[in-house]
Enzyme design. Structure first.
Site, PDB file in Angstrom:
ATOM      1  CB  CYS A  74      65.969  -8.733 -34.650  1.00 50.41           C
ATOM      2  SG  CYS A  74      64.693  -9.947 -34.967  1.00 50.41           S
ATOM      3  CB  CYS A 133      65.811 -12.724 -34.210  1.00 49.32           C
ATOM      4  SG  CYS A 133      64.802 -11.428 -33.470  1.00 49.32           S
TER       5      CYS A 133
END
Ligand code: AVW
Length: 221
Positions: A46, A127
């Site tokens: 992420c 993400c």
């Protein structure tokens, strides 16, 4: 189990995952790679994921030099498959690396279907803050025929992903900028809950940053 055994097990699992078998090399759907993709799925990085379109060379120079961002080709499966050609042939259960259909010869060739499938998985896992490097030397940096436009962007979704930050890589006399109509299209089709930004960055600035090991990533644009 020690780390070596873990890796050995993983390699055997990957090697034994069902792969497209005896078939027409122009008729391999991307779903044929589902078992392989599921076997090798990695934890998403992420805030460090880097997508690209028509910027392959500079993007990989960048991720080789700076470890702050990762492309699909920096994941295990992407790294192993990058640059390879393979196919089956009708009536044989061998794998071939020559005489295979080219990228444009047919849409469902095994190499193209693999990258479509792997890109789908990579984008689905996106993400946090996501970066994409697009090519500002083109009239249409966001090209509807690209994997980035036709597959990846459609998989980006909030709230798992927060923002898409476009880095438009330009050369000195380029006329394309962040106002480009294809980039407005990109903004328009993006999940409306995602924050969008675009920044024009000179290619030479990125190359300087790549060649200076002391320059932190955050200073490159
Ligand atoms: P790309 P994408 N002939 O730079 O957005 C031969 O257009 O599609 O970027 N090979 C081709 C052709 C073609 N006409 N078109 C594409 N390729 C192959 C995975 C070639 O190997 C990552 F996650 C070229 O270097 C990126 O975000 C590669 O496809 C995204 O998908 C990329 O074509 C880049 O795909």
């Amino acid at each position: 189990m020690n780390e070596d055994d873990l890796w050995k097990n993983k390699c055997e699992e990957v090697w034994n995952a069902p792969a497209p078998g005896i078939q027409d090399p122009c008729d391999v759907p991307m779903e044929a790679y589902d078992p392989l993709i599921h076997t090798v799925s990695e934890k998403a990085a992420c805030n460090r994921m880097l997508f690209w379109s028509k910027t392959k060379d500079i993007v990989h120079q960048f991720t080789d030099a700076k470890k702050c961002l990762l492309t699909l080709e920096d994941t295990l499966l992407g790294f192993v498959m990058d640059g390879l050609t393979w196919c089956s042939k009708k009536g044989s259960n061998e794998s071939f690396t020559t005489g295979c259909p080219g990228w444009l010869d047919c849409e469902k060739n095994p190499v193209r279907s693999f990258w479509n499938r792997a890109s789908t998985a990579f984008a689905e896992s996106a993400c946090g803050n996501v970066t994409v490097m697009l090519n500002g030397s083109l009239d249409t940096p966001f090209n509807p025929n690209s994997i980035f436009a036709s597959i990846e962007v459609k998989k980006f979704s909030s709230p798992k992903m927060r923002a898409l930050n476009v880095v438009l890589v330009t050369r000195r006399n380029d006329t394309t900028n962040c106002e480009n109509s294809s980039l407005q299209t990109l903004r328009g089709i993006l999940d409306p809950n995602l924050t969008y930004s675009c920044k024009e960055v000179q290619r030479s600035r990125i190359l300087d940053c790549i060649s200076d090991p002391d320059r932190p990533c955050g200073d490159c644009w």
